[in-house]
Design an enzyme around this catalytic site. Structure first.
Site, short mmCIF file in Angstrom:
data_model
loop_
_atom_site.label_atom_id
_atom_site.label_comp_id
_atom_site.label_asym_id
_atom_site.label_seq_id
_atom_site.Cartn_x
_atom_site.Cartn_y
_atom_site.Cartn_z
CG ASP A 196 -2.29 0.56 0.93
OD1 ASP A 196 -2.36 1.78 0.73
OD2 ASP A 196 -3.28 -0.20 0.91
CB SER A 237 -9.34 0.02 -0.15
OG SER A 237 -8.75 0.16 -1.41
CG HIS A 250 -5.41 3.49 0.96
ND1 HIS A 250 -5.10 2.15 0.77
CD2 HIS A 250 -6.69 3.63 0.54
CE1 HIS A 250 -6.14 1.51 0.27
NE2 HIS A 250 -7.13 2.39 0.12
#
Length: 722
Positions: free
Chosen positions: A119, A361, A183
């Protein structure tokens, strides 16, 4: 221990001490009359179930059970856990979470189970302290990396913001203006935020470790970096990058893009899978068929769609036949999103935060986290087996859901069911010596005949008992302690009995006593264990009573003695009012007959003398025959009452698995055996079901009709999941 003495019986510590083998203390009486009994140091908590069964064999005790401690099921005390609907159990009609609490009761993850998060990197958040291993920054483009260098051993996230000027022209033109997403930190929080620490949120596998692999930066990341990240995380070599000392067996990829999978992606995924690493990927957020989006359309990945709190497809989630499973992803505007760890910085990191996000996600780390819990309890599982297990243990989509098995996979992730199914069972094998048609009783439930072959059992203490077999003395119960992943073998050794035959001459109604216990009148033929028995005779009016004598009975032999009565007109008969009981078996068989709890004879009773009033007659087991119920018989003075024990013929139920797999067989909801069974059953219809086996689809339950004297065969066919 909690002990309830039979009605009319006084608490008796000496009886409990004699059965238990050490001092006990009657602590206090409960509201229902039961007594709390304290044990000494001899007994561990695992021994108490067996001790309870031993005490219950005493007629003065009605029931016993361990005074067990109760604990709350593991619900984390994290201050924001109340907002984590996604972690909670299903509440039909309102909440379709991933059902973590029962999984946490089994494991919160092992330190050796590592999840790689490919990520944006990670931040040092207080709720993620101690969770991260040394990862790697795989970004090989300086402007995307945004940290002043290229590939290096620092996987921290410097931020991925895009300014208006950057969006207007230059390298990031058209990427869109945005603040830093952090994220990777949000995804990592779902997988492994510290749980039960009275702060923040709870991650799924907070006992495990996270390997951060930075592959996304400003305006995303390149396929080349992601493919190398997959290889490195799974322990494979990448040119110019040091070897990964902390190989991950689960990879989370909450990322994606449009287009076909392609050779670069697929070869990296295949290599990781071959190395034993499961690759979990997001289906994508385009409200489109996943076949148009990679890596969700690649082979050998576990593709995850997103669901809302009520169990429908999140409006943005990709869908289609390529989706394997669904998990909570949230849906803003309709219900809650997914709360996890973040940072307050809009560009560079500042202070810790907790923020709600939505997306596939967010759904994907739920699946990756549960896969890590599964590997924590069963490290031997390969990626295909974990995939099949997760897909087979889902919560079905609720009625009215916009998800179906053709759109969102097999169902919604169910952590509790998956982790329970993944546990390596202990195995119990029970044999009889010599091989005999004896019922095997495990923890009070009859399981099989002729022994058990590898029955899957929970680890811990169990009790194994053996059924009656005419002509043999059954062995005592045994209490094996089973260990997870290993097989324990128990053998019940039957010793052959003999028979004691007593004759009266002439034939007179004399009560025969054996070792002081009345057995029968007019003579006796009874099964006994080998040994020496003292036989005496009761009074008969008009006859002198013969002397008592010792009779030796050998195994498989009959010891015979004759009591010769001589005439004596003045000799008294038995005192008191009495009548006679005659009990017969139909068909005639060698079952023992008991009267008022005392075994009296085999093959029926011929005119046994009893006091007037009601008496209970019970019947022993006979091979392959159903045992009659006990009967209450009233004896009148000077009269004979006859009762018949009608035995029904059993049939046989044979169950096999194809191929032979370690599936528990259940009959009418009761676990019977593993790998198949062959047992005598009363005629009737039985519901036969099969348990889940990792890597296979589970056969449907079948109805088995068993007839007297015949064998009914049932086969459960297991098909490989892939």
């Amino acid at each position: 221990m909690i002990v309830h003495f039979a009605q009319g019986r006084s608490p008796d510590a000496s009886t409990l001490r004699d059965l238990g083998g050490e001092e006990v203390d009657l602590s206090h009486q409960m509201g229902d009359g039961s007594w709390v009994v304290k044990l000494g140091d001899k007994y561990a908590p695992s021994d108490t179930a067996a001790l309870a069964r031993s005490w219950e064999s005493e007629p003065s005790i009605a029931y016993v059970e361990p005074d067990a401690r109760m604990f709350p099921t593991l619900t984390p005390n994290d201050s924001l856990y109340s907002q984590q609907w996604d972690m909670k159990a299903v509440s039909a009609g309102s909440n379709y979470g991933a059902n973590l609490p029962p999984a946490w009761d089994i494991t919160t993850g092992s330190a050796s189970a590592i999840t790689a998060v490919l990520d944006t990197g990670y931040l040092d958040h207080a709720d993620l302290a101690g969770r991260f291993l040394a990862g790697y920054d795989m970004i090989n483009e300086a402007q995307v990396a945004n940290d002043g260098n290229l590939r290096d051993a620092d996987a921290h996230d410097p931020g991925d913001w895009i300014t208006s000027a950057e969006n207007s022209s230059g390298f990031f033109q058209g990427c869109g203006v945005s603040n830093s997403s952090w994220h990777g930190t949000h995804v990592s929080g779902t997988i492994g935020a510290n749980g039960n620490n009275a702060a923040g949120v709870a991650g799924i596998a907070w006992g495990s470790k996270i390997l951060p692999v930075r592959v996304l930066g400003k305006c995303g990341g390149y396929l080349s970096d992601i493919a190398d990240g997959i290889r490195w995380a799974s322990g494979l070599s990448v040119s110019g990058v040091p070897a990964n000392p902390n190989v991950a067996k689960v990879i989370n990829m909450s990322l994606g893009g449009s287009g076909a999978c392609g050779t670069t992606y697929q070869s990296a995924i295949d290599a990781a899978t071959l190395a034993g690493t499961l690759v979990v990927v997001a289906a994508g957020n385009d409200n489109d068929n996943v076949s148009n989006h990679r890596p969700g359309n690649c082979n050998n990945v576990l593709t995850v769609a997103a669901t809302s709190q009520p169990g429908s497809r999140s409006y943005y989630s990709n869908y289609g036949a390529g989706v394997d499973i669904a998990a909570p992803g949230g849906a803003s505007g309709t219900d809650s999103m997914i709360l996890s760890t973040l940072n307050n910085g809009t560009t560079s990191p500042t202070s810790d935060a907790y923020v709600n996000y939505q997306g596939t996600s967010m759904a994907t780390p739920h699946v990756a986290g549960v896969a890590t819990l599964v590997r924590s309890v069963n490290p031997s599982l390969n990626p295909g087996q974990i995939t099949s297990l997760l897909r087979a243990t889902v919560t079905p989509f609720p009625g009215g859901s916009t998800c179906s098995t053709s759109l969102c996979g097999t169902g919604i992730l169910n952590a509790g069911a998956a982790v329970a199914a993944a546990q390596i069972p202990a195995t119990l094998r029970v044999t009889t010596s010599p091989a005999l048609p004896a019922d095997i009783i495990v923890d009070g439930t009859a399981r099989d005949t002729w022994g058990l072959n590898w029955a899957a059992m929970p680890a811990g203490a169990h009790q194994v008992c053996f059924g009656d077999v005419p002509g043999y003395t059954k062995p005592p119960c045994q209490n094996p302690t089973l260990t997870q992943g290993s097989t324990s073998t128990v053998t019940g050794t039957y010793t052959q009995n003999g028979f004691l035959r007593v004759i009266t001459s002439p034939a007179v109604p004399s009560t025969i006593t054996v070792d002081g216990v009345p057995r029968n009148d007019w003579g006796l033929w009874a099964e006994v264990t080998p040994g020496t028995y003292n036989v005496c005779f009761g009074n008969v009016a008009g006859y002198n009573v013969p002397s008592c004598r010792d009779v030796v009975v050998g195994a498989g032999a009959t010891g015979t003695t004759t009591g010769t009565f001589t005439a004596n007109a003045s000799a008294p008969g038995p005192a008191g009012a009495f009548g006679y009981l005659r009990a017969v078996t139909s068909p005639a068989n060698s079952a023992m007959i008991s009267v008022d709890g005392q075994w009296r004879n085999n093959w029926g009773l011929d005119w046994v003398k009893l006091s007037t009033g009601s008496h209970q007659v019970c019947w022993g087991n006979a091979p392959n025959l159903t045992t009659p119920s006990c009967q209450n018989v009233n004896i009148a003075n000077g009269a004979t009452a006859t009762t018949t024990g009608s035995y029904g013929t059993k049939g046989f139920l044979r169950v096999q698995t194809s191929p032979a797999v370690a599936a528990n067989i259940t009959v009418d909801g009761v676990v019977a055996n593993a790998y198949g069974m062959w047992t005598a059953k009363a005629p009737g219809t039985y519901n036969v079901c099969f348990t889940y086996v990792i890597g296979y689809t589970t056969p449907s339950c079948q109805s088995a009709s068993v007839s007297a004297g015949t064998t009914t065969d049932i086969t459960g066919t297991y098909a490989p999941f892939f």
